[in-house]
Design an enzyme around this catalytic site. Structure first.
Site, PDB file in Angstrom:
ATOM      1  N   ARG A 113      -5.524  -0.195  -6.453  1.00 16.57           N
ATOM      2  CA  ARG A 113      -4.322   0.527  -6.010  1.00 16.57           C
ATOM      3  C   ARG A 113      -3.920   1.596  -7.027  1.00 16.57           C
ATOM      4  O   ARG A 113      -3.246   2.563  -6.693  1.00 16.57           O
ATOM      5  CB  ARG A 113      -3.148  -0.452  -5.836  1.00 16.57           C
ATOM      6  CG  ARG A 113      -3.347  -1.480  -4.731  1.00 16.57           C
ATOM      7  CD  ARG A 113      -2.024  -2.197  -4.464  1.00 16.57           C
ATOM      8  NE  ARG A 113      -2.189  -3.455  -3.753  1.00 16.57           N
ATOM      9  CZ  ARG A 113      -2.264  -3.569  -2.423  1.00 16.57           C
ATOM     10  NH1 ARG A 113      -2.198  -2.505  -1.675  1.00 16.57           N
ATOM     11  NH2 ARG A 113      -2.405  -4.752  -1.860  1.00 16.57           N
ATOM     12  N   GLU A 156       3.783   5.700   5.072  1.00 19.58           N
ATOM     13  CA  GLU A 156       2.763   4.659   4.913  1.00 19.58           C
ATOM     14  C   GLU A 156       1.457   5.243   4.371  1.00 19.58           C
ATOM     15  O   GLU A 156       1.196   6.439   4.502  1.00 19.58           O
ATOM     16  CB  GLU A 156       2.596   3.971   6.278  1.00 19.58           C
ATOM     17  CG  GLU A 156       1.579   2.905   6.432  1.00 19.58           C
ATOM     18  CD  GLU A 156       1.604   1.743   5.446  1.00 19.58           C
ATOM     19  OE1 GLU A 156       2.041   1.902   4.286  1.00 19.58           O
ATOM     20  OE2 GLU A 156       1.103   0.670   5.820  1.00 19.58           O
ATOM     21  N   THR A 215      -0.276  -2.190  12.957  1.00 21.30           N
ATOM     22  CA  THR A 215       0.884  -2.438  12.088  1.00 21.30           C
ATOM     23  C   THR A 215       2.000  -1.433  12.383  1.00 21.30           C
ATOM     24  O   THR A 215       3.155  -1.812  12.597  1.00 21.30           O
ATOM     25  CB  THR A 215       0.497  -2.310  10.599  1.00 21.30           C
ATOM     26  OG1 THR A 215      -0.673  -3.083  10.370  1.00 21.30           O
ATOM     27  CG2 THR A 215       1.609  -2.759   9.682  1.00 21.30           C
ATOM     28  N   GLY A 275       0.792  -1.241   0.000  1.00 20.87           N
ATOM     29  CA  GLY A 275       0.000   0.000   0.000  1.00 20.87           C
ATOM     30  C   GLY A 275       0.819   1.283   0.000  1.00 20.87           C
ATOM     31  O   GLY A 275       0.459   2.258  -0.650  1.00 20.87           O
ATOM     32  N   ASP A 329      -6.018  -0.930  -1.390  1.00 14.84           N
ATOM     33  CA  ASP A 329      -6.735  -1.911  -2.199  1.00 14.84           C
ATOM     34  C   ASP A 329      -7.996  -2.443  -1.524  1.00 14.84           C
ATOM     35  O   ASP A 329      -8.159  -2.357  -0.309  1.00 14.84           O
ATOM     36  CB  ASP A 329      -5.827  -3.115  -2.490  1.00 14.84           C
ATOM     37  CG  ASP A 329      -5.604  -3.971  -1.240  1.00 14.84           C
ATOM     38  OD1 ASP A 329      -5.184  -3.415  -0.208  1.00 14.84           O
ATOM     39  OD2 ASP A 329      -5.892  -5.188  -1.291  1.00 14.84           O
ATOM     40  N   ASP A 352      -4.782   2.930  10.465  1.00 14.08           N
ATOM     41  CA  ASP A 352      -6.165   2.544  10.743  1.00 14.08           C
ATOM     42  C   ASP A 352      -6.239   2.172  12.232  1.00 14.08           C
ATOM     43  O   ASP A 352      -6.337   3.054  13.077  1.00 14.08           O
ATOM     44  CB  ASP A 352      -6.519   1.385   9.804  1.00 14.08           C
ATOM     45  CG  ASP A 352      -7.958   0.925   9.903  1.00 14.08           C
ATOM     46  OD1 ASP A 352      -8.835   1.779  10.135  1.00 14.08           O
ATOM     47  OD2 ASP A 352      -8.218  -0.270   9.742  1.00 14.08           O
ATOM     48  N   THR A 353      -6.147   0.900  12.583  1.00 11.32           N
ATOM     49  CA  THR A 353      -6.076   0.563  14.010  1.00 11.32           C
ATOM     50  C   THR A 353      -4.731   1.007  14.584  1.00 11.32           C
ATOM     51  O   THR A 353      -4.593   1.193  15.782  1.00 11.32           O
ATOM     52  CB  THR A 353      -6.213  -0.954  14.238  1.00 11.32           C
ATOM     53  OG1 THR A 353      -5.092  -1.617  13.639  1.00 11.32           O
ATOM     54  CG2 THR A 353      -7.501  -1.488  13.638  1.00 11.32           C
ATOM     55  N   GLY A 354      -3.737   1.149  13.707  1.00 15.29           N
ATOM     56  CA  GLY A 354      -2.399   1.537  14.153  1.00 15.29           C
ATOM     57  C   GLY A 354      -1.560   0.356  14.635  1.00 15.29           C
ATOM     58  O   GLY A 354      -0.405   0.534  15.003  1.00 15.29           O
TER      59      GLY A 354
HETATM   60  P1  IMP Z   1      -3.703  -1.007  10.746  1.00 16.99           P
HETATM   61  O1  IMP Z   1      -5.090  -1.451  11.113  1.00 16.99           O
HETATM   62  O2  IMP Z   1      -3.502   0.452  11.102  1.00 16.99           O
HETATM   63  O3  IMP Z   1      -2.667  -1.905  11.310  1.00 16.99           O
HETATM   64  O4  IMP Z   1      -3.623  -1.073   9.158  1.00 16.99           O
HETATM   65  C1  IMP Z   1      -3.263  -2.241   8.492  1.00 16.99           C
HETATM   66  C2  IMP Z   1      -3.447  -2.140   7.012  1.00 16.99           C
HETATM   67  O5  IMP Z   1      -4.830  -2.269   6.732  1.00 16.99           O
HETATM   68  C3  IMP Z   1      -3.061  -0.834   6.329  1.00 16.99           C
HETATM   69  O6  IMP Z   1      -1.692  -0.716   6.077  1.00 16.99           O
HETATM   70  C4  IMP Z   1      -3.842  -0.996   5.022  1.00 16.99           C
HETATM   71  O7  IMP Z   1      -3.121  -1.815   4.129  1.00 16.99           O
HETATM   72  C5  IMP Z   1      -5.094  -1.713   5.484  1.00 16.99           C
HETATM   73  N1  IMP Z   1      -6.232  -0.762   5.596  1.00 16.99           N
HETATM   74  C6  IMP Z   1      -6.688  -0.124   6.674  1.00 16.99           C
HETATM   75  N2  IMP Z   1      -7.749   0.661   6.368  1.00 16.99           N
HETATM   76  C7  IMP Z   1      -7.952   0.504   5.043  1.00 16.99           C
HETATM   77  C8  IMP Z   1      -8.895   1.073   4.107  1.00 16.99           C
HETATM   78  O8  IMP Z   1      -9.783   1.892   4.412  1.00 16.99           O
HETATM   79  N3  IMP Z   1      -8.778   0.652   2.818  1.00 16.99           N
HETATM   80  C9  IMP Z   1      -7.839  -0.238   2.402  1.00 16.99           C
HETATM   81  N4  IMP Z   1      -6.929  -0.768   3.236  1.00 16.99           N
HETATM   82  C10 IMP Z   1      -6.992  -0.404   4.540  1.00 16.99           C
HETATM   83 MG    MG Z   2      -0.709  -1.180   4.152  1.00 18.91          MG
END
Ligand code: IMP
Ligand code: MG
Length: 185
Positions: free
Chosen positions: A169, A103, A111, A48, A163, A107-109
């Protein structure tokens, strides 16, 4: 063959808005690091982050190194997420580097919190993060991005690297998915 935008609904952030914001962010990074004694290393998460980062680095007017790493999240349940990160051996020692994580979205943070932990254990001179999009309402970890392109509400978005089932993408803007299309899959 379906067109690139098949299944997307409204555009949330236009190509022009993204271009302008990335220019500003690049200028900000140039100011931030221009007097640093350290080497600048931009680290991006595949896949991404690749689209944002390729524009972002071209707007940073400093010598820098860029590295791409893979992070995969396995979400067993809604409440817990575990992330696997492949850090190449060349990044084992980050002494003397100002590291900037670049990045697509926080989102949840989960990662990015994990990526920060791993990178900090490699002793960088400094560590900061820049994300194109931030969904603060979804946060489930202590991660706070240092630089944010756009704050967005709790919506599933695609485009500019993001995606849905590996598609979209290549859209040059950020758009919301059409729920009917998600059900159609
Ligand atoms: P995290 O939840 O912050 O750990 O995000 C993990 C990954 O989820 C991100 O790097 C994105 O690849 C994917 N992601 C989170 N939100 C979205 C969205 O709204 N659309 C597409 N991918 C998402
Ligand atoms: Mg990602």
């Amino acid at each position: 063959m379906k067109k690139a935008d098949y299944g997307v609904k409204n555009i949330l952030i236009s190509e022009e808005q993204i271009r302008e914001r990335i220019k500003e962010m690049g200028r900000e990074m140039t100011e931030l690091y221009k007097n640093s004694e350290n080497k600048l290393l931009v680290i991006t998460l595949l896949k991404g982050g690749a689209v944002f980062t390729s524009d972002f680095i071209r707007n940073i007017d400093l010598q820098l190194r860029v590295e791409f790493i893979k992070a995969s999240s396995y979400k067993g349940t809604e409440s817990t997420g575990t992330v696997k990160i492949d850090l190449p051996e060349s990044l084992n020692n980050l002494e003397g580097y100002d590291v900037l994580i670049s990045e697509d979205i926080a989102d949840t943070g989960v990662t990015l919190a994990k990526v920060e932990d791993i990178l900090l254990s490699r002793n960088p001179a400094s560590l900061k993060s820049a994300v194109l999009l931030n969904k603060p309402s979804r946060r489930r970890s202590p991660f706070v991005p240092d630089y944010v392109g756009f704050e967005i509400p709790d919506l599933f978005v695609v485009g500019f690297g993001l995606d849905y089932c590996e598609k979209y993408r290549n859209l040059p803007y950020i758009a919301e998915m059409d729920e009917n299309y998600i059900n159609e899959e």
